[in-house]
Write an enzyme that holds these catalytic residues in place. Structure first.
Site, short mmCIF file in Angstrom:
data_model
loop_
_atom_site.label_atom_id
_atom_site.label_comp_id
_atom_site.label_asym_id
_atom_site.label_seq_id
_atom_site.Cartn_x
_atom_site.Cartn_y
_atom_site.Cartn_z
N GLY A 164 0.84 -1.19 0.00
CA GLY A 164 0.00 0.00 0.00
C GLY A 164 0.88 1.24 0.00
CB CYS A 193 -6.38 -6.42 1.29
SG CYS A 193 -4.74 -6.08 1.96
#
Length: 237
Positions: A164, A193
């Site tokens: 990320g 996620c």
């Protein structure tokens, strides 16, 4: 450079500047780490600091990326929850997980966000290969996955590393997290996620008694194969 990483040669700086490589010991407070990381990224954008990869561990916590959905936080009172400017949804950080904050100047490395994320994935896959682990990319799922198999159970796909990132003025921050030996039950408080159909795993869960130092060495070697040489430095915090 081997042919397996040659597609990422655009991420090598033309000036061959070395990226600072910093490793923190102990558990690092999350808000303080984010503040130090963002300050360093801003200094890089201003030309006042060198690029850096910062390796650390956090106390147990959950972070919510910019795409996080409230229903994916299954146990809101279990650990502290922090909003994050990075891409993605909910993730977990904690002891036994190696977090690598990646502060690179993409003005010197191609200015291609999608290719940059692919290069981060290739970096993790390269590091895993040093332990004979076949890291994989799955369409529609950011991160790195492996075929995990519990004794007597069918083969399943589990996530071993999350990715990320955030870019500001073409300088990256946040980065990757590799599960070396975290408490995998800590992931039960979120839908990692936003993916409910698959689980999470770690190097030790796969039966590999890898130490954090060994994981760090593999990450550094894999990083240098794609992004260029590194030099040891003090952490920013």
């Amino acid at each position: 450079m081997s042919s397996s990483v040659s597609p990422y040669s655009t991420f090598l700086r033309s000036d061959q500047a070395q990226t600072q490589w910093a490793v923190s010991t102990g558990l690092v407070d999350y808000p303080a780490a984010v503040a130090a990381m963002e300050a360093r990224a801003a200094a890089i954008a201003e030309g006042q600091a060198s690029e850096m990869v910062w390796l650390l561990e956090h106390p147990p916590l959950y972070t919510a990326g910019i795409s996080a959905k409230g229903d994916d936080l299954l146990a809101p009172g279990r650990f502290p929850v922090f909003e994050s400017a990075r891409g993605g949804q909910y993730t977990y950080h904690g002891p036994g997980q190696r977090v690598a904050y990646v502060m690179l100047d993409l003005r010197e490395r191609g200015r291609d966000v999608h290719a940059f994320v692919a290069a981060l994935e290739a970096w993790v896959i390269s590091a895993l290969s040093r332990f004979n682990v076949d890291g994989q990319i799955k369409p529609g799922r950011v991160g790195v996955w492996v075929d995990g198999k519990a004794p007597g159970a069918p083969t399943r796909e589990d996530k071993i590393a999350a990715i990320g990132v955030k870019l500001r003025r073409w300088v990256s921050f946040h980065g990757i997290s590799l599960n070396v030996e975290p408490d995998l039950s800590h992931f039960d408080g979120i839908v990692p996620c936003g993916i409910r159909e698959h689980g999470v795993t770690s190097l030790v869960d796969l039966g590999l008694p890898v130490t954090m130092d060994e994981a760090d060495a593999a990450l550094r070697s894999g990083f240098e194969a794609i992004f260029g040489s590194t030099i040891e430095a003090k952490p920013p915090l």
